[in-house]
Motif scaffolding. Sequence first.
Motif, short mmCIF file in Angstrom:
data_model
loop_
_atom_site.label_atom_id
_atom_site.label_comp_id
_atom_site.label_asym_id
_atom_site.label_seq_id
_atom_site.Cartn_x
_atom_site.Cartn_y
_atom_site.Cartn_z
N TYR A 28 43.26 76.10 30.53
CA TYR A 28 43.91 75.33 29.48
C TYR A 28 44.86 74.31 30.10
CZ TYR A 28 42.39 79.25 26.59
OH TYR A 28 41.64 80.21 25.97
N SER A 29 44.97 73.18 29.45
CA SER A 29 45.97 72.19 29.87
C SER A 29 47.27 72.51 29.15
CB SER A 29 45.51 70.78 29.51
OG SER A 29 45.55 70.59 28.10
N ILE A 30 48.34 71.93 29.62
CA ILE A 30 49.64 72.14 28.97
C ILE A 30 49.61 71.57 27.55
CG2 ILE A 30 50.77 70.03 29.82
CD1 ILE A 30 53.28 71.84 30.32
N ALA A 31 48.89 70.45 27.37
CA ALA A 31 48.80 69.84 26.04
C ALA A 31 48.05 70.76 25.07
CB ALA A 31 48.10 68.49 26.13
N GLU A 32 46.98 71.42 25.54
CA GLU A 32 46.23 72.33 24.68
C GLU A 32 47.10 73.50 24.24
OE1 GLU A 32 41.62 72.50 25.93
OE2 GLU A 32 43.02 72.93 27.58
N LEU A 33 47.83 74.08 25.18
CA LEU A 33 48.69 75.22 24.84
C LEU A 33 49.83 74.80 23.93
CD1 LEU A 33 48.85 77.26 28.17
CD2 LEU A 33 47.44 77.66 26.15
N ALA A 34 50.41 73.66 24.21
CA ALA A 34 51.50 73.16 23.36
C ALA A 34 51.01 72.97 21.93
CB ALA A 34 52.04 71.85 23.93
N ARG A 35 49.84 72.40 21.78
CA ARG A 35 49.26 72.17 20.46
C ARG A 35 48.94 73.51 19.78
NH1 ARG A 35 46.46 68.30 22.09
NH2 ARG A 35 44.67 69.48 22.81
N GLU A 36 48.30 74.42 20.51
CA GLU A 36 47.90 75.70 19.94
C GLU A 36 49.09 76.53 19.47
OE1 GLU A 36 45.74 79.90 21.22
OE2 GLU A 36 45.48 78.15 22.51
N PHE A 37 50.18 76.53 20.25
CA PHE A 37 51.32 77.37 19.92
C PHE A 37 52.43 76.60 19.21
CE2 PHE A 37 49.28 79.85 23.29
CZ PHE A 37 49.27 81.10 22.70
N ALA A 38 52.19 75.33 18.92
CA ALA A 38 53.16 74.49 18.20
C ALA A 38 54.52 74.47 18.91
CB ALA A 38 53.30 74.94 16.75
N VAL A 39 54.47 74.26 20.23
CA VAL A 39 55.67 74.10 21.04
C VAL A 39 55.50 72.81 21.85
CG1 VAL A 39 56.17 76.57 21.19
CG2 VAL A 39 54.79 75.49 22.97
N THR A 40 56.56 72.38 22.50
CA THR A 40 56.47 71.19 23.32
C THR A 40 56.04 71.56 24.73
OG1 THR A 40 58.77 71.33 24.04
CG2 THR A 40 58.33 70.07 22.01
N ALA A 41 55.50 70.59 25.43
CA ALA A 41 55.15 70.80 26.84
C ALA A 41 56.42 71.15 27.63
CB ALA A 41 54.48 69.55 27.41
N ARG A 42 57.53 70.58 27.22
CA ARG A 42 58.80 70.87 27.88
C ARG A 42 59.15 72.36 27.77
NH1 ARG A 42 64.67 68.30 26.35
NH2 ARG A 42 65.76 69.14 28.15
N THR A 43 58.88 72.95 26.60
CA THR A 43 59.12 74.38 26.40
C THR A 43 58.28 75.20 27.38
OG1 THR A 43 59.69 74.08 24.08
CG2 THR A 43 58.92 76.27 24.73
N ILE A 44 57.02 74.85 27.51
CA ILE A 44 56.13 75.58 28.40
C ILE A 44 56.61 75.42 29.85
CG2 ILE A 44 53.76 75.74 29.28
CD1 ILE A 44 52.85 74.84 26.43
N ARG A 45 57.01 74.20 30.22
CA ARG A 45 57.52 73.99 31.59
C ARG A 45 58.81 74.80 31.81
NH1 ARG A 45 55.82 68.71 30.38
NH2 ARG A 45 57.94 68.08 29.89
N PHE A 46 59.64 74.92 30.78
CA PHE A 46 60.85 75.73 30.89
C PHE A 46 60.49 77.18 31.18
CE2 PHE A 46 63.87 78.61 28.79
CZ PHE A 46 65.01 78.33 29.53
N TYR A 47 59.52 77.73 30.46
CA TYR A 47 59.10 79.11 30.71
C TYR A 47 58.53 79.26 32.11
CZ TYR A 47 59.76 79.88 25.70
OH TYR A 47 60.29 79.97 24.44
N GLU A 48 57.87 78.22 32.59
CA GLU A 48 57.38 78.23 33.97
C GLU A 48 58.56 78.24 34.94
OE1 GLU A 48 54.85 75.45 37.06
OE2 GLU A 48 54.77 74.98 34.93
N ASP A 49 59.55 77.39 34.70
CA ASP A 49 60.75 77.35 35.56
C ASP A 49 61.47 78.69 35.58
OD1 ASP A 49 60.24 74.68 36.10
OD2 ASP A 49 61.73 73.93 34.67
N GLU A 50 61.42 79.41 34.47
CA GLU A 50 62.07 80.72 34.36
C GLU A 50 61.22 81.84 34.98
OE1 GLU A 50 65.24 81.43 33.02
OE2 GLU A 50 65.37 79.25 33.22
N GLY A 51 60.03 81.49 35.45
CA GLY A 51 59.17 82.49 36.10
C GLY A 51 58.39 83.37 35.15
#
Length: 154
Positions: A28-51
């Motif tokens: 999945y791309s970040i855009a696909e996940l952001a769209r599917e879960f109705a969150v921003t790409a920034r949110t997903i990157r934040f969760y990545e930064d948090e490990g």
Amino acid sequence: KSSIMSVAAPPAASTAKSSASRDTQRIYSIAELAREFAVTARTIRFYEDEGLIKPRRQGTQRLYSVGDRARLGWILRGKRLGFTLAEIKELLDLYHVDRTGLQQMRELLRRSRLHIEELERRRADLDAQIGEFKDVEAQVSAELVRRGADPASD
């Protein structure tokens, strides 16, 4: 992975074995996940930064696995339930300690019970506060009526 906090929904029973194995390999791309879960790409990157999630990289592009997608779903559900990111990470990481998922389920059960106790305490506090405000409302309304004023007017 067969874990309460990390597994994606199982494929439908009618799904062919070959397509089921393809699904586990899906990226999945970040855009696909952001769209599917109705969150921003920034949110997903934040969760990545948090490990909390660890996508593969292909150059600058993030590639999310089925497991990453499932973890993201559980992160968001955990947040909705009131778990802290630290609690969510601990719960998700327990799967790597015990692949049976039993330790993870026990800890999820323990923490869920603690959250329920806290919410019930807060509900009791709110009910008491509402009762006090209703008493104030009744007293002030009665006093306004005693003084000839309409309590319903502003």
